[in-house]
Write a protein that holds these residues in place. Sequence first.
Motif: not given
Length: 370
Positions: A6-23
Motif C-alpha cells: 500500500q505504501v509503494i502503491q501510493l508512492f508510485e502514484e507520484f513516480a510511476p515505474k513506466h516513466l523510468a528509462v529503459e533498463g
Amino acid sequence: MANGNQVIQLFEEFAPKHLAVEGDKIGLQIGSLNKEVKRVMVTLDVLESVVDEAIEKQIDLIIAHHPPIFSPLAQVNDRSTAGKITMKCIQHDIAVYVAHTNLDVCSGGVNDWMSEAIGLRDTKVLVPTYDEPVYKLSVFVPSTHAHDVSRALGKAGAGHIGDYADCQFRVSGTGQFTPLEGTDPFIGRPHKTEQVDEVKIETVVRESQKKRVLKAMKDAHPYEEVAYDLMRDEIEGHVFGLGRIGRLEQAMTLEQFAEHVKTSFGVEGVRVVGDPGRSIEKVAILGGDGNKYVSTAHFKGADAYVTGDLYFHVAHDAMALGLAVVDPGHHVESIMKQGVIDVLSKKFEKAKINVDLIQSVANTNPFQFK
C-alpha cells in the motif's frame, strides 16, 4: 501502520515505474513488501552506513534514489559490499525499494525540486523521454444519472486539456437493450426490450488516470453493465523527461550564478566552465550525471548548464559551444529525501495511514573539499 504494498502503491502514484528509462534498475530490490510497515526511511544511496542507520532506527522499508544493486550478483555473501548490504537487510527484515529515473522524470520530482532550489521559472522538460498517451472516453448514461457520472469523471481527473479542466461533451439520445436471463437490470425486466433516455458523455483521459477514472465511472453508473468506448486519441499528451530548462528571475554573471548554485544546494564548492563575467539568464539543469546532454542544453538556448560528474573532455566540448557549466556534484540529488517525505506525508494523511517517515542522516557523499 500500513502494508508495504500500500505504501509503494501510493508512492508510485507520484513516480510511476513506466516513466523510468529503459533498463533502469528500479522497484523492489531487497526483501518483501508483503508485511506491515511502521517506519519508512528515505535516502539517496543505500550504503552499509545507511543500512546500519536503518537497523538502529528500526526501519521496515527504505526508499532510495540510487540502486544498491546495479548488476546481477553472482553470490550473496559478506565478501562484497552489495552482498553485505543485502544480507544485513534480509537479516533485519528491511525492504529496499528504488525509484531512480522515474523519480527524476515525474512531475514534481528530482529535477523540479532542483529547479525550484535555484529559482528557475517557466520551466520545460530538457530531454523528453515519454509522451503520455491520451484516450477519448465515451460513456452512455441514463439521463437521470448523467450529473452523477459527469461529476465522478471530473473528480477522478478526466477532461484535462491544456489549461482547462473538466472538459466534457454531451449529446442526448435513446438507448436500447434487452436484459437476458440471470440479469438484475437497473431499468426494465429480463427478456423485455427497453428504450431509455440516455446521455452520451465524452471526455479525455490520460494513461496514468485510466484505472482511476474507469473505476469512478463504474462506481457512479447505475447500470449492471456499463456501455462505454475508450479509444487512443491523437491529442498531444503530457511530456515527461530528464532535466529542466527555464529562466532566472533576473540575469547574473556566471561568477554570481556559481555562488548562487553553491548556496542553494549547500555544497562546499562547485566546478565552473566559462567566462566568470558572462551573463546568465536561461539555465538548463539535470540531476546526476548529465554529460550526454551538454549539446542538448546548448541547442535549447541555455546560457548555463547545471549538472554533476562533468568529464574533462565534455568540459572542453562545452567551452567550444560557448556553454557555461556549473557542476555542484552528483550528491545534490539528496534534495529528493525531503521531497519524497513531503509527498508521502500528504498521501498518507489523505489515505489515513499512520507511518513514520524518516530522512536518512548518514553522509553518503564520497567527496571532501580541502
